[in-house]
Design an enzyme around this catalytic site. Structure first.
Site, PDB file in Angstrom:
ATOM      1  N   ASP A  64       0.849  -1.194   0.000  1.00 30.77           N
ATOM      2  CA  ASP A  64       0.000   0.000   0.000  1.00 30.77           C
ATOM      3  C   ASP A  64       0.884   1.243   0.000  1.00 30.77           C
ATOM      4  O   ASP A  64       2.097   1.153   0.182  1.00 30.77           O
ATOM      5  CB  ASP A  64      -1.023  -0.009   1.145  1.00 30.77           C
ATOM      6  CG  ASP A  64      -0.402   0.147   2.515  1.00 30.77           C
ATOM      7  OD1 ASP A  64      -1.127   0.533   3.439  1.00 30.77           O
ATOM      8  OD2 ASP A  64       0.799  -0.135   2.685  1.00 30.77           O
ATOM      9  N   PRO A  65       0.307   2.418  -0.245  1.00 30.19           N
ATOM     10  CA  PRO A  65       1.136   3.616  -0.422  1.00 30.19           C
ATOM     11  C   PRO A  65       1.881   4.010   0.852  1.00 30.19           C
ATOM     12  O   PRO A  65       1.479   3.672   1.973  1.00 30.19           O
ATOM     13  CB  PRO A  65       0.108   4.695  -0.796  1.00 30.19           C
ATOM     14  CG  PRO A  65      -1.085   3.953  -1.315  1.00 30.19           C
ATOM     15  CD  PRO A  65      -1.123   2.685  -0.517  1.00 30.19           C
TER      16      PRO A  65
END
Length: 225
Positions: A64-65
């Protein structure tokens, strides 16, 4: 969330009309209205804007970011050019590039040069709450990015997958195209990089594969800014 406008729509456009995506869209829209979410909404789909499906040569899969300010901008492992603190995993990617190909270590973590050459920098989850890793897992992004991976798998040309760590390698059953090359290694995180990410030589192996298939290799050198 900005829509995808290029040739990805031909392969994954129907995803935007499925019930799960409506729920995902409503959830993400509410999250942006209530708290700080990364990346900025207009950057969520940058991986697809910068790397059209017809141009994909390499897929590097993240999770995920990044969840701190001035980091995430829609490309896995990459940070915004104004961010001078390079995340530890990307530092280790740069160390491996230096060892493998002799690349110098740049002063930034902005990987758009890779995306522009056909390196799809894909996270399996495309948004995150500030300072809360994995906070948008299980909300529908995984189904959407699985559709992206399936679209890449269907491309009838040489493509390389760089799968670092067990979450990325869990996608291997989806990758069935005999024209594609799968390269596996531990994650470049400081917690696991010494278990085999260092010395994996994935970048030179990728370019050797392209050379053998008569294709232009990737210029992996990120320049100073």
């Amino acid at each position: 969330m900005s829509m995808i406008q290029n040739d990805w729509l031909d392969s994954i456009g129907e995803e935007f009309h499925k019930p799960y995506y409506k729920q995902l869209y409503d959830f993400v829209k509410e999250e942006y209205s209530q708290t700080t979410i990364y990346p900025l909404a207009e950057n969520i789909f940058n991986a697809f804007h910068f790397t059209p499906l017809s141009k994909v040569k390499v897929l590097i899969l993240g999770q995920d970011p990044y969840h701190n300010v001035n980091q995430a901008h829609g490309l896995s492992f990459s940070v915004l050019p104004e961010q001078k603190d390079i995340p530890p995993s990307l530092q280790n990617i740069y160390k491996e590039l230096q060892s493998d190909l002799g690349c110098f270590i740049p002063n930034n973590g902005y990987l758009k040069k890779w995306a522009d050459q056909g390196v799809l920098l894909l996270n399996t989850v495309l948004t995150v709450r500030a300072h809360q890793a994995n906070s948008h897992q299980g909300r529908g992004w995984e189904q959407f990015t699985n559709a992206i991976i399936q679209a890449v798998n269907q491309q009838d040309r040489p493509i390389v997958y760089l799968l670092w760590g067990k979450p990325a390698q869990s996608k291997i059953p989806m990758l069935t195209n005999p024209k594609h090359l799968i390269l596996k290694a531990p994650h470049p995180s400081p917690l696991s990089s010494y278990r085999g990410f260092f010395g994996s030589k994935h970048f030179s192996q990728t370019n050797e594969f392209f050379n053998a298939n008569g294709l232009e290799p990737i210029d992996w050198q990120i320049e100073n800014i």
